[in-house]
Design a protein around this motif. Structure first.
Motif, mmCIF file in Angstrom:
data_model
loop_
_atom_site.group_PDB
_atom_site.id
_atom_site.type_symbol
_atom_site.label_atom_id
_atom_site.label_comp_id
_atom_site.label_asym_id
_atom_site.label_seq_id
_atom_site.Cartn_x
_atom_site.Cartn_y
_atom_site.Cartn_z
ATOM 1 N N ASN A 159 -17.731 -16.463 -22.168
ATOM 2 C CA ASN A 159 -18.198 -16.171 -20.817
ATOM 3 C C ASN A 159 -18.938 -17.391 -20.267
ATOM 4 N N PRO A 218 -18.936 -13.024 -25.439
ATOM 5 C CA PRO A 218 -19.047 -12.246 -24.200
ATOM 6 C C PRO A 218 -20.346 -12.416 -23.423
ATOM 7 N N ALA A 219 -21.440 -12.828 -24.055
ATOM 8 C CA ALA A 219 -22.745 -12.750 -23.400
ATOM 9 C C ALA A 219 -22.975 -13.895 -22.420
ATOM 10 N N LYS A 245 -28.661 -13.346 -23.346
ATOM 11 C CA LYS A 245 -29.019 -12.390 -24.392
ATOM 12 C C LYS A 245 -30.478 -12.535 -24.752
ATOM 13 N N SER A 250 -27.756 -7.763 -24.093
ATOM 14 C CA SER A 250 -26.914 -8.813 -23.510
ATOM 15 C C SER A 250 -26.366 -8.391 -22.156
ATOM 16 N N CYS A 276 -23.096 -9.130 -20.141
ATOM 17 C CA CYS A 276 -21.754 -9.691 -20.324
ATOM 18 C C CYS A 276 -21.037 -9.889 -18.988
ATOM 19 N N TYR A 298 -17.058 -10.103 -18.149
ATOM 20 C CA TYR A 298 -16.231 -10.585 -19.259
ATOM 21 C C TYR A 298 -15.423 -9.446 -19.891
ATOM 22 N N GLN A 299 -16.086 -8.352 -20.225
ATOM 23 C CA GLN A 299 -15.400 -7.236 -20.872
ATOM 24 C C GLN A 299 -14.604 -6.403 -19.868
#
Length: 360
Positions: free
Chosen positions: A89, A317-318, A321, A341, A343, A346-347
């Protein structure tokens, strides 16, 4: 170098797809030409038509060219997909650069306990009270496993119940999730089941194809929202889940005993899905989750510190964090007890998690 290769692959893939589109269009025109000849002549005359043989030959040539390009397209798509899965990310501009030693201390909460004796570790205490068993289990469940019994088991249940009640009172949606999930869900969350080494336990593919044990309920919750659209008015969605987590924990040599970095444990997870109308929603929810973690640990009377984790500790992904580390007297140092975190998208992009408003 990896990024440049991904860009080259994507560029070539675009050119190949353009080539396929041109050939398909020409193939359609050739087919139309053949149909027109067949429609305007009887069968015998059509067979001897001077253009028909040329059109059919061109059709065969186009099909062969398409076969070659479609095979290349498939190979390029696979290479691009596998390469893109390795991309991290973006990173928040305030995140420290470097390894764990560069973590930025944001806050210290509570007073470090002072003893007039050398404090015992949790394993020594637990064994003395007969509430933890970790030794003599190689023939039962292997290394890095443990039993909790009596007050030890009740303590775990009490901590889970305390946390669940706290979060349910804050409007969280309770959820239970599968422990076994498809590899694509892990990949969508930024976890690589096929990496070497990997933190993920993979079930024997000869018996159960493409199933892995979840190391966090985050993966299962994300899978719940996969290919799903949440209504804008329902956001943010806050989910809480208590689950058993399974991790290979490849780096356990430094602490061969104790309940730190074990292969199986119970964890309460907070998970949030936000909108992106203003662009700050996910950062605001991260701050909210961090505040809830601090509230929980303060009510438990822990001495802890909050760290802004550096780039090399973010994983794929983070975007940002925050780790919370509690002082552990038996270890004589701080140890991580939670992490929060952001993200960003991203997810959601990888898992096709969407939201829709009045306009769609």
């Amino acid at each position: 170098a990896a990024l440049r290769e991904i860009v080259r692959t994507w560029t070539r893939l675009g050119k190949v797809r353009d080539g396929i589109a041109r050939l398909e269009a020409e193939k359609g025109r050739v087919a139309q030409g053949v149909r027109e000849i067949m429609a305007s002549h009887d069968k015998a005359a059509a067979k001897t038509h001077p253009e028909l043989a040329a059109l059919r030959e061109r059709g065969r040539s186009l099909r062969e060219q398409l076969r070659v390009l479609e095979a290349e397209e498939s190979d390029l798509e696979q290479r691009f997909y596998l390469g893109a899965l390795q991309l991290p990310n973006r990173t928040h501009p305030a995140v420290p650069v470097g390894d764990q030693s560069q973590a930025r201390l944001l806050e210290v909460v509570g007073e470090k306990p002072v003893f007039d004796f050398k404090p015992k570790g949790h394993l020594e205490l637990g064994e003395g009270l007969d509430i933890i068993r970790q030794r003599r289990l190689s023939h039962v469940s292997g290394h890095r496993s443990y039993y909790l019994s009596g007050a030890g088991a009740l303590l775990q249940h009490a901590l889970v119940t305390f946390t669940l009640r706290k979060l349910l009172s804050k409007g969280f949606l309770p959820m239970t999730v599968p422990d076994l999930l498809r590899g694509a869900i892990f990949e969508g969350c930024g976890v690589q089941p096929s990496a070497t080494p990997s933190q993920v336990y993979t079930i024997d593919p000869a018996r159960f194809e493409d199933l892995c044990l979840a190391g966090t309920s985050e993966v299962g919750i994300a899978g719940y929202f996969m290919d799903h659209a949440v209504q804008l008015q329902d956001l943010p969605v806050r989910v809480v889940c208590s689950s058993t987590c399974y991790r290979t924990e490849t780096d356990t040599g430094r602490e061969p005993w104790g309940l730190y970095r074990v292969h199986q444990f119970t964890k309460v997870e907070m998970f949030g899905v936000t909108a992106a109308e203003r662009g700050t929603e996910s950062e605001e929810l991260l701050d909210e989750f961090l505040g809830l973690q601090k509230e929980i640990f303060s009510e438990l009377g822990l001495h802890y510190r909050v760290l802004d984790m550096p780039t090399e500790e973010l994983g794929l992904p983070a975007y940002r964090k925050f780790d919370i580390e509690a002082w552990m007297p038996g270890r004589g140092k701080f140890g991580e007890i939670s992490s929060a975190s952001n993200c960003t998208d991203y997810q959601s992009r990888r898992l096709n998690i969407m939201y829709s408003g009045e306009g769609g």
